[in-house]
Design a protein around this motif. Structure first.
Motif, PDB file in Angstrom:
ATOM      1  N   LEU A 117       6.208 -12.318  -8.387  1.00  0.00           N
ATOM      2  CA  LEU A 117       6.357 -10.940  -8.836  1.00  0.00           C
ATOM      3  C   LEU A 117       5.281 -10.596  -9.859  1.00  0.00           C
ATOM      4  N   PHE A 118       4.638  -9.443  -9.650  1.00  0.00           N
ATOM      5  CA  PHE A 118       3.662  -8.906 -10.592  1.00  0.00           C
ATOM      6  C   PHE A 118       4.151  -7.520 -11.025  1.00  0.00           C
ATOM      7  N   MET A 119       4.696  -7.417 -12.230  1.00  0.00           N
ATOM      8  CA  MET A 119       5.159  -6.126 -12.736  1.00  0.00           C
ATOM      9  C   MET A 119       3.956  -5.328 -13.254  1.00  0.00           C
ATOM     10  N   ALA A 120       3.963  -4.033 -12.953  1.00  0.00           N
ATOM     11  CA  ALA A 120       2.846  -3.186 -13.367  1.00  0.00           C
ATOM     12  C   ALA A 120       3.329  -2.061 -14.285  1.00  0.00           C
ATOM     13  N   GLN A 121       4.136  -1.137 -13.722  1.00  0.00           N
ATOM     14  CA  GLN A 121       4.641   0.018 -14.456  1.00  0.00           C
ATOM     15  C   GLN A 121       3.522   0.698 -15.236  1.00  0.00           C
ATOM     16  N   THR A 122       2.478   1.042 -14.507  1.00  0.00           N
ATOM     17  CA  THR A 122       1.301   1.635 -15.150  1.00  0.00           C
ATOM     18  C   THR A 122       0.651   2.665 -14.237  1.00  0.00           C
ATOM     19  N   TRP A 123      -0.094   3.587 -14.853  1.00  0.00           N
ATOM     20  CA  TRP A 123      -0.858   4.579 -14.111  1.00  0.00           C
ATOM     21  C   TRP A 123      -2.281   4.102 -13.908  1.00  0.00           C
ATOM     22  N   LEU A 124      -2.803   4.294 -12.705  1.00  0.00           N
ATOM     23  CA  LEU A 124      -4.210   4.054 -12.433  1.00  0.00           C
ATOM     24  C   LEU A 124      -4.871   5.412 -12.210  1.00  0.00           C
ATOM     25  N   LYS A 125      -5.883   5.709 -13.022  1.00  0.00           N
ATOM     26  CA  LYS A 125      -6.541   7.008 -12.989  1.00  0.00           C
ATOM     27  C   LYS A 125      -8.038   6.833 -12.777  1.00  0.00           C
ATOM     28  N   ASP A 126      -8.687   7.901 -12.343  1.00  0.00           N
ATOM     29  CA  ASP A 126     -10.135   7.846 -12.154  1.00  0.00           C
ATOM     30  C   ASP A 126     -10.827   7.527 -13.470  1.00  0.00           C
ATOM     31  N   GLY A 127     -11.837   6.677 -13.381  1.00  0.00           N
ATOM     32  CA  GLY A 127     -12.559   6.228 -14.577  1.00  0.00           C
ATOM     33  C   GLY A 127     -12.826   4.746 -14.476  1.00  0.00           C
ATOM     34  N   LYS A 128     -13.841   4.260 -15.169  1.00  0.00           N
ATOM     35  CA  LYS A 128     -14.252   2.864 -15.062  1.00  0.00           C
ATOM     36  C   LYS A 128     -13.157   1.895 -15.471  1.00  0.00           C
ATOM     37  N   LYS A 129     -12.427   2.208 -16.559  1.00  0.00           N
ATOM     38  CA  LYS A 129     -11.428   1.288 -17.072  1.00  0.00           C
ATOM     39  C   LYS A 129     -10.034   1.584 -16.519  1.00  0.00           C
ATOM     40  N   SER A 130      -9.673   2.845 -16.446  1.00  0.00           N
ATOM     41  CA  SER A 130      -8.308   3.211 -16.082  1.00  0.00           C
ATOM     42  C   SER A 130      -8.011   3.101 -14.586  1.00  0.00           C
ATOM     43  N   ALA A 131      -9.055   2.895 -13.753  1.00  0.00           N
ATOM     44  CA  ALA A 131      -8.838   2.796 -12.308  1.00  0.00           C
ATOM     45  C   ALA A 131      -8.589   1.370 -11.849  1.00  0.00           C
ATOM     46  N   SER A 132      -8.504   0.441 -12.772  1.00  0.00           N
ATOM     47  CA  SER A 132      -8.297  -0.968 -12.427  1.00  0.00           C
ATOM     48  C   SER A 132      -7.319  -1.612 -13.400  1.00  0.00           C
ATOM     49  N   VAL A 133      -6.498  -2.538 -12.882  1.00  0.00           N
ATOM     50  CA  VAL A 133      -5.564  -3.254 -13.734  1.00  0.00           C
ATOM     51  C   VAL A 133      -5.450  -4.692 -13.253  1.00  0.00           C
ATOM     52  N   THR A 134      -5.371  -5.632 -14.188  1.00  0.00           N
ATOM     53  CA  THR A 134      -5.175  -7.046 -13.874  1.00  0.00           C
ATOM     54  C   THR A 134      -3.754  -7.425 -14.254  1.00  0.00           C
ATOM     55  N   LEU A 135      -2.966  -7.817 -13.251  1.00  0.00           N
ATOM     56  CA  LEU A 135      -1.562  -8.138 -13.465  1.00  0.00           C
ATOM     57  C   LEU A 135      -1.360  -9.648 -13.527  1.00  0.00           C
ATOM     58  N   LYS A 136      -0.517 -10.092 -14.426  1.00  0.00           N
ATOM     59  CA  LYS A 136      -0.170 -11.510 -14.547  1.00  0.00           C
ATOM     60  C   LYS A 136       1.131 -11.781 -13.790  1.00  0.00           C
ATOM     61  N   ALA A 137       1.242 -12.977 -13.230  1.00  0.00           N
ATOM     62  CA  ALA A 137       2.480 -13.364 -12.544  1.00  0.00           C
ATOM     63  C   ALA A 137       3.609 -13.408 -13.563  1.00  0.00           C
ATOM     64  N   THR A 138       4.684 -12.654 -13.303  1.00  0.00           N
ATOM     65  CA  THR A 138       5.789 -12.577 -14.256  1.00  0.00           C
ATOM     66  C   THR A 138       7.021 -13.355 -13.814  1.00  0.00           C
ATOM     67  N   GLU A 139       7.129 -13.624 -12.513  1.00  0.00           N
ATOM     68  CA  GLU A 139       8.281 -14.386 -12.009  1.00  0.00           C
ATOM     69  C   GLU A 139       7.924 -15.031 -10.681  1.00  0.00           C
ATOM     70  N   ILE A 140       8.292 -16.283 -10.524  1.00  0.00           N
ATOM     71  CA  ILE A 140       8.014 -17.013  -9.282  1.00  0.00           C
ATOM     72  C   ILE A 140       9.311 -17.623  -8.773  1.00  0.00           C
ATOM     73  N   GLN A 141       9.645 -17.326  -7.518  1.00  0.00           N
ATOM     74  CA  GLN A 141      10.850 -17.860  -6.895  1.00  0.00           C
ATOM     75  C   GLN A 141      10.483 -18.940  -5.884  1.00  0.00           C
ATOM     76  N   GLU A 142      11.272 -20.021  -5.885  1.00  0.00           N
ATOM     77  CA  GLU A 142      11.068 -21.138  -4.955  1.00  0.00           C
ATOM     78  C   GLU A 142       9.648 -21.676  -5.051  1.00  0.00           C
ATOM     79  N   ARG A 143       9.219 -21.845  -6.257  1.00  0.00           N
ATOM     80  CA  ARG A 143       7.845 -22.291  -6.468  1.00  0.00           C
ATOM     81  C   ARG A 143       7.694 -23.772  -6.207  1.00  0.00           C
ATOM     82  N   ARG A 144       6.639 -24.121  -5.517  1.00  0.00           N
ATOM     83  CA  ARG A 144       6.270 -25.525  -5.316  1.00  0.00           C
ATOM     84  C   ARG A 144       4.868 -25.694  -5.885  1.00  0.00           C
ATOM     85  N   SER A 145       4.683 -26.690  -6.738  1.00  0.00           N
ATOM     86  CA  SER A 145       3.385 -26.840  -7.397  1.00  0.00           C
ATOM     87  C   SER A 145       2.295 -27.166  -6.394  1.00  0.00           C
TER      88      SER A 145
END
Length: 285
Positions: free
Chosen positions: A209-237
């Motif tokens: 799961l990658f939670m975002a809850q964010t707006w992406l808008k036109d522009g160099k910075k606001s048009a891109s987002v890097t999401l971190k993994a927030t939850e992993i189910q049945e994970r195998r290393s």
């Protein structure tokens, strides 16, 4: 390799991926890849690149109904004459078909990564005017590498509308345990992204799961987002297996061949695909 079955000669790029980064994409202009023809070029890799892990083929500007078939790509080191072969046997088509494909280096006696399917469930927020008509791109990053930037398309549907869950498939060489997901929005209306779930059906059913809850808008910075993994189910290393030095010394100039394909019937082509499948089973066994 360009097949006689091809009905197009698209703009195409080839990217060589290594243990510590990727090469600058080698570009083939539209019209340069002819039917049953061999195309040759070269690329320079420096010391920082280390071992070659995989190659990525991508086509652009494909019109509806057009198909380009790649049978094989070869890399040959100019000095050592070592050769790497990548039997793609892949149809590249319009938005309904494949536009990007990857294959790993297969070296006898050494570990190699598998090609996996990642299923993305992308949820647009349910608030007012949260949907977008812009193009959307994603990059999956894991402990073993990344998928490269992938455009999300599906013909005949309105994508990324208010409150909708859109499903896409991304096929790539295994990137290992997922760590990050980069989302880019092209030019167009603003978009409120709620979350993304990545399902790996061939990997013990792992869901990330990658939670975002964010707006992406036109522009160099606001048009891109890097999401971190927030939850992993049945994970195998996923063990990070180091590439051995004997596998390949990639520094230097590599020649790239799209070798000429002899004419063959549909029956012969299907037979060759089955033989490749049997060969892959032997590698796994």
């Amino acid at each position: 390799t360009t097949s006689d079955a091809s009905s197009m000669s698209p703009k195409m790029s080839l990217t060589i991926c290594g243990e510590k980064g990727t090469s600058i994409p080698v570009l083939f202009p539209k019209g340069s890849l002819k039917k049953a023809d061999m195309c040759q070029t070269s690329v320079e890799l420096d010391k920082k690149f280390t071992s070659i892990c995989k190659v990525r083929l991508e086509i652009e500007d494909a019109r509806n109904g057009e198909i380009w078939h790649c049978r094989e790509v070869k890399l040959q080191h100019r000095k050592s004459k070592e050769i790497l072969e990548f039997p793609f046997l892949q149809n590249f088509a319009d938005a309904e078909g494949c536009t990007v494909a990857e294959l790993p280096v297969l070296t006898a006696g050494f570990h190699f990564s598998t090609v996996k399917e990642y299923v993305l469930y992308i949820t647009t927020a349910a608030s007012l005017e949260s949907g977008t008509d812009a193009d959307v791109y994603v990059t999956l990053r894991g402990l073993l590498g990344d998928t490269g930037r992938r455009k999300l398309t599906r013909k005949g549907e309105d994508l990324f509308t208010k409150g909708k869950v859109d499903v896409f498939q991304v096929e790539a060489v295994d990137v290992g345990s997922l760590q990050e997901l980069v989302v880019d929005k092209g030019k167009g209306s603003d978009w409120q992204l709620e979350k993304i779930i990545v399902h790996e059906p061939t990997f013990a059913g792992t869901k990330t799961l990658f939670m975002a809850q964010t707006w992406l808008k036109d522009g160099k910075k606001s048009a891109s987002v890097t999401l971190k993994a927030t939850e992993i189910q049945e994970r195998r290393s996923t063990a990070v297996l180091p590439l051995k030095k004997q596998q390949m010394k990639s520094e230097g100039t590599w020649r790239i061949y799209f070798t000429k394909l002899c004419e063959e019937t549909t029956e012969e082509f299907e037979k060759s695909v089955k033989n490749i499948s049997k060969l892959v089973l032997v590698f796994y066994g």
